[in-house]
Structure formats: C-alpha cells, structure tokens
Design a protein around this motif. Structure first.
Motif, PDB file in Angstrom:
ATOM      1  N   PHE A  67     -29.598 -89.088  16.632  1.00 60.06           N
ATOM      2  CA  PHE A  67     -31.383 -88.723  16.315  1.00 60.06           C
ATOM      3  C   PHE A  67     -31.876 -87.859  16.803  1.00 60.06           C
ATOM      4  O   PHE A  67     -33.080 -87.026  16.659  1.00 60.06           O
ATOM      5  N   ALA A  68     -31.284 -87.599  18.732  1.00 59.17           N
ATOM      6  CA  ALA A  68     -31.657 -86.791  19.821  1.00 59.17           C
ATOM      7  C   ALA A  68     -31.119 -85.358  19.506  1.00 59.17           C
ATOM      8  O   ALA A  68     -31.950 -84.379  19.628  1.00 59.17           O
ATOM      9  N   VAL A  69     -30.390 -85.435  18.716  1.00 56.50           N
ATOM     10  CA  VAL A  69     -29.037 -84.222  18.076  1.00 56.50           C
ATOM     11  C   VAL A  69     -30.259 -83.298  17.090  1.00 56.50           C
ATOM     12  O   VAL A  69     -30.498 -82.272  17.483  1.00 56.50           O
ATOM     13  N   LEU A  70     -30.375 -84.335  16.017  1.00 54.57           N
ATOM     14  CA  LEU A  70     -31.684 -83.555  15.492  1.00 54.57           C
ATOM     15  C   LEU A  70     -32.395 -83.520  15.890  1.00 54.57           C
ATOM     16  O   LEU A  70     -33.073 -81.848  15.476  1.00 54.57           O
ATOM     17  N   GLY A  71     -33.119 -83.886  16.492  1.00 54.08           N
ATOM     18  CA  GLY A  71     -34.346 -83.643  16.611  1.00 54.08           C
ATOM     19  C   GLY A  71     -34.248 -82.073  18.219  1.00 54.08           C
ATOM     20  O   GLY A  71     -34.748 -81.537  18.319  1.00 54.08           O
ATOM     21  N   GLY A  72     -33.208 -82.063  18.659  1.00 55.48           N
ATOM     22  CA  GLY A  72     -32.699 -80.715  19.157  1.00 55.48           C
ATOM     23  C   GLY A  72     -32.473 -80.116  18.603  1.00 55.48           C
ATOM     24  O   GLY A  72     -32.982 -78.745  18.819  1.00 55.48           O
ATOM     25  N   LEU A  73     -32.315 -80.157  17.465  1.00 56.59           N
ATOM     26  CA  LEU A  73     -31.591 -78.673  16.798  1.00 56.59           C
ATOM     27  C   LEU A  73     -32.765 -78.616  16.287  1.00 56.59           C
ATOM     28  O   LEU A  73     -32.503 -77.530  15.844  1.00 56.59           O
ATOM     29  N   LEU A  74     -33.775 -79.500  15.969  1.00 54.16           N
ATOM     30  CA  LEU A  74     -35.561 -79.042  15.398  1.00 54.16           C
ATOM     31  C   LEU A  74     -36.104 -77.625  16.506  1.00 54.16           C
ATOM     32  O   LEU A  74     -35.829 -77.259  15.515  1.00 54.16           O
ATOM     33  N   ILE A  75     -35.771 -78.345  17.190  1.00 51.45           N
ATOM     34  CA  ILE A  75     -36.557 -77.618  19.039  1.00 51.45           C
ATOM     35  C   ILE A  75     -35.605 -76.507  18.707  1.00 51.45           C
ATOM     36  O   ILE A  75     -36.159 -75.035  19.192  1.00 51.45           O
ATOM     37  N   THR A  76     -34.375 -76.580  18.479  1.00 52.69           N
ATOM     38  CA  THR A  76     -33.448 -75.059  19.200  1.00 52.69           C
ATOM     39  C   THR A  76     -34.370 -74.213  17.584  1.00 52.69           C
ATOM     40  O   THR A  76     -34.168 -72.885  18.031  1.00 52.69           O
ATOM     41  N   LEU A  77     -34.271 -74.629  16.556  1.00 50.03           N
ATOM     42  CA  LEU A  77     -34.870 -73.846  15.717  1.00 50.03           C
ATOM     43  C   LEU A  77     -36.088 -73.738  15.834  1.00 50.03           C
ATOM     44  O   LEU A  77     -35.956 -72.300  15.137  1.00 50.03           O
ATOM     45  N   LEU A  78     -36.924 -74.278  15.959  1.00 47.98           N
ATOM     46  CA  LEU A  78     -38.615 -73.618  16.426  1.00 47.98           C
ATOM     47  C   LEU A  78     -38.625 -72.479  17.851  1.00 47.98           C
ATOM     48  O   LEU A  78     -39.736 -72.803  17.990  1.00 47.98           O
ATOM     49  N   ILE A  79     -37.729 -72.845  18.512  1.00 47.90           N
ATOM     50  CA  ILE A  79     -38.321 -72.648  20.443  1.00 47.90           C
ATOM     51  C   ILE A  79     -38.783 -71.389  20.574  1.00 47.90           C
ATOM     52  O   ILE A  79     -39.021 -70.955  20.992  1.00 47.90           O
ATOM     53  N   GLY A  80     -38.918 -70.315  19.530  1.00 46.49           N
ATOM     54  CA  GLY A  80     -39.237 -69.633  19.930  1.00 46.49           C
ATOM     55  C   GLY A  80     -40.840 -69.238  19.409  1.00 46.49           C
ATOM     56  O   GLY A  80     -41.926 -68.489  20.315  1.00 46.49           O
ATOM     57  N   ARG A  81     -41.329 -69.945  19.269  1.00 47.37           N
ATOM     58  CA  ARG A  81     -42.596 -71.010  18.925  1.00 47.37           C
ATOM     59  C   ARG A  81     -43.180 -71.813  20.156  1.00 47.37           C
ATOM     60  O   ARG A  81     -44.362 -72.453  20.210  1.00 47.37           O
ATOM     61  N   LEU A  82     -41.924 -72.311  20.341  1.00 50.99           N
ATOM     62  CA  LEU A  82     -42.815 -73.945  21.280  1.00 50.99           C
ATOM     63  C   LEU A  82     -42.545 -73.289  22.611  1.00 50.99           C
ATOM     64  O   LEU A  82     -43.582 -73.157  23.620  1.00 50.99           O
ATOM     65  N   VAL A  83     -42.059 -71.959  22.433  1.00 51.75           N
ATOM     66  CA  VAL A  83     -41.457 -71.202  23.930  1.00 51.75           C
ATOM     67  C   VAL A  83     -41.610 -69.724  24.326  1.00 51.75           C
ATOM     68  O   VAL A  83     -40.735 -69.180  23.912  1.00 51.75           O
ATOM     69  N   PRO A  84     -43.024 -69.423  23.894  1.00 48.41           N
ATOM     70  CA  PRO A  84     -43.218 -67.903  23.163  1.00 48.41           C
ATOM     71  C   PRO A  84     -42.381 -66.830  24.587  1.00 48.41           C
ATOM     72  O   PRO A  84     -42.399 -67.268  25.753  1.00 48.41           O
ATOM     73  N   VAL A  85     -41.678 -66.160  24.274  1.00 48.76           N
ATOM     74  CA  VAL A  85     -40.631 -65.412  24.826  1.00 48.76           C
ATOM     75  C   VAL A  85     -40.698 -64.121  25.204  1.00 48.76           C
ATOM     76  O   VAL A  85     -40.953 -63.188  23.640  1.00 48.76           O
ATOM     77  N   SER A  86     -40.567 -63.110  25.291  1.00 50.33           N
ATOM     78  CA  SER A  86     -40.007 -61.094  25.448  1.00 50.33           C
ATOM     79  C   SER A  86     -38.738 -61.232  23.892  1.00 50.33           C
ATOM     80  O   SER A  86     -37.680 -62.381  23.753  1.00 50.33           O
ATOM     81  N   PRO A  87     -38.566 -60.618  23.001  1.00 53.74           N
ATOM     82  CA  PRO A  87     -37.748 -60.757  21.891  1.00 53.74           C
ATOM     83  C   PRO A  87     -35.884 -60.399  22.551  1.00 53.74           C
ATOM     84  O   PRO A  87     -35.527 -61.055  22.079  1.00 53.74           O
ATOM     85  N   GLU A  88     -36.311 -60.074  24.005  1.00 56.92           N
ATOM     86  CA  GLU A  88     -34.866 -59.634  24.237  1.00 56.92           C
ATOM     87  C   GLU A  88     -34.879 -61.268  24.951  1.00 56.92           C
ATOM     88  O   GLU A  88     -32.998 -61.511  25.593  1.00 56.92           O
ATOM     89  N   LEU A  89     -35.084 -62.358  24.897  1.00 51.20           N
ATOM     90  CA  LEU A  89     -35.017 -63.364  25.837  1.00 51.20           C
ATOM     91  C   LEU A  89     -34.629 -64.101  24.637  1.00 51.20           C
ATOM     92  O   LEU A  89     -33.805 -65.335  25.754  1.00 51.20           O
ATOM     93  N   LEU A  90     -35.191 -64.114  23.362  1.00 50.80           N
ATOM     94  CA  LEU A  90     -34.805 -65.725  22.742  1.00 50.80           C
ATOM     95  C   LEU A  90     -33.095 -65.630  22.727  1.00 50.80           C
ATOM     96  O   LEU A  90     -33.089 -67.052  21.849  1.00 50.80           O
ATOM     97  N   ARG A  91     -32.783 -64.909  22.303  1.00 49.84           N
ATOM     98  CA  ARG A  91     -31.267 -65.337  21.573  1.00 49.84           C
ATOM     99  C   ARG A  91     -31.116 -66.126  23.071  1.00 49.84           C
ATOM    100  O   ARG A  91     -30.511 -67.187  23.198  1.00 49.84           O
ATOM    101  N   ASP A  92     -31.277 -65.276  24.489  1.00 49.68           N
ATOM    102  CA  ASP A  92     -30.769 -66.057  25.553  1.00 49.68           C
ATOM    103  C   ASP A  92     -31.440 -67.759  25.257  1.00 49.68           C
ATOM    104  O   ASP A  92     -30.431 -68.778  25.906  1.00 49.68           O
ATOM    105  N   LEU A  93     -32.473 -68.265  25.154  1.00 51.26           N
ATOM    106  CA  LEU A  93     -33.143 -69.451  24.798  1.00 51.26           C
ATOM    107  C   LEU A  93     -32.440 -69.751  24.043  1.00 51.26           C
ATOM    108  O   LEU A  93     -32.553 -71.095  24.575  1.00 51.26           O
ATOM    109  N   ARG A  94     -32.517 -69.558  22.808  1.00 55.34           N
ATOM    110  CA  ARG A  94     -31.381 -70.449  22.232  1.00 55.34           C
ATOM    111  C   ARG A  94     -30.158 -70.914  21.926  1.00 55.34           C
ATOM    112  O   ARG A  94     -30.073 -72.048  21.344  1.00 55.34           O
ATOM    113  N   ILE A  95     -29.403 -69.649  22.615  1.00 54.35           N
ATOM    114  CA  ILE A  95     -28.461 -70.247  23.230  1.00 54.35           C
ATOM    115  C   ILE A  95     -27.877 -71.232  24.662  1.00 54.35           C
ATOM    116  O   ILE A  95     -27.436 -72.272  24.235  1.00 54.35           O
ATOM    117  N   GLY A  96     -28.892 -71.692  24.897  1.00 48.09           N
ATOM    118  CA  GLY A  96     -29.656 -72.649  25.681  1.00 48.09           C
ATOM    119  C   GLY A  96     -29.864 -74.252  25.450  1.00 48.09           C
ATOM    120  O   GLY A  96     -29.604 -74.461  25.980  1.00 48.09           O
TER     121      GLY A  96
END
Length: 179
Positions: A67-96
């Motif tokens: 369940f945590a992995v499923l939740g983590g994947l959902l967070i990863t999918l939505l991270i650009g909306r949950l944690v707004p960052v500049s476009p050049e950092l979004l890929r780094d944030l998703r990889i993290g």
C-alpha cells in the motif's frame, strides 16, 4: 547542504519527503499490536511463538509496503502539483521520488525493530538510529557537494534507512538465532 543545493532544491526535497512521511499512517498500528505479542512470547521463552509472531508481522508489513508503494507512486505521479518547482527541477524531483518509493520496500523489516524493543534491546535500536543519522547526514552533504540535487538527497535518506534496517535485522538475528 543549503549552499550546494540552493533553496528551491532543498525546499522541494524537504516538502516531498513530508508528503512521503504521510504514508506511515498506512501502518494502521500493526507495529503497536505486534509489540505486546512479541513481549508475551519472549517472556514465556517460546522461541517457536516468537518465530511465528515475527513471520506474521513480516507478512503484515509486506501488505503495508504494498500500500505504501502504491501511495508513493501516486505521490510521484502528482509531485509536480503537490510540490511546485521550476520546470528544470521537476525531473530531478520525480527521480528523487522514485528513489524514495524504493525505500518504502523496507517496511517489512519493521518487526525486527519491534522485536529488539520487546526484548529490552531498545538501546541497540537507538545506536542503529544514531549510525543511520550520521550516515544519512554525511551522504546528504556529500551528494549535495557533488551536485546530485534532489535525487541525491533521497538517495542519502534511502541509504540511511537501508543501513538501519540491515543493522536491526542483524542484531535481532544475533539475539534470537533461528527466529
């Protein structure tokens, strides 16, 4: 760390880590329920009972991890909306975030910590936590200095968690051979 990461990367890593921290609620008190059961079996000197309780605890935490992995994947999918960052950092944030999802696979090791605490070995858990903290901090500084950005911070956190899990599993196995 702030000097090498910069405020946006540092803040994004911390905010994303906070989102992942909410996944701990998925444990639903399994660890708390496991502690008295292990204490009872240890008090009785029932090695088979400890082994059976630990097996059930690990199985329960495998479900928690799923369940945590499923939740983590959902967070990863939505991270650009949950944690707004500049476009050049979004890929780094998703990889993290993906790196952090891998760390969620360590949930099934939680019963070993509970076993150590139930067996009056809480001091060893504290020492393992200290080692984890030192390693995590050292790696976070090193990775920031090397320019690894947000992904480096998550890699440091997961490495520290993995080391902690390895230490407590080893200590529990030493204390309770065959368990």
């Amino acid at each position: 760390i702030l000097r090498w990461l910069g405020p946006e990367r540092f803040g994004a890593a911390r905010a994303a880590a906070d989102w992942f921290g909410h996944l701990s609620i998925l444990e639903f008190g399994v660890g708390g329920a496991l502690a008295p059961l292990l204490t009872l079996e240890l008090g009785r000197g029932n090695t088979a009972g400890v082994r059976a309780t630990m097996a059930e605890g690990v199985r329960a935490f495998v479900r928690v991890a799923l369940f945590a992995v499923l939740g983590g994947l959902l967070i990863t999918l939505l991270i650009g909306r949950l944690v707004p960052v500049s476009p050049e950092l979004l890929r780094d944030l998703r990889i993290g975030c993906v790196i952090n999802v891998l760390g969620l696979l360590l949930f099934p090791m939680a019963p070993f910590r509970t076993l150590l605490n139930a067996g009056q070995r809480g001091y060893s858990v504290t020492i393992a936590g200290l080692v984890q903290s030192l390693v995590t901090t050292s790696l976070a500084v090193l990775f920031a200095w090397q320019g690894l950005g947000i992904r480096g911070q998550f890699a440091a956190w997961v490495a520290g968690q993995a080391l902690f899990a390895a230490i407590i599993v080893r200590l529990a196995q030493q204390r309770h051979p065959g368990g």
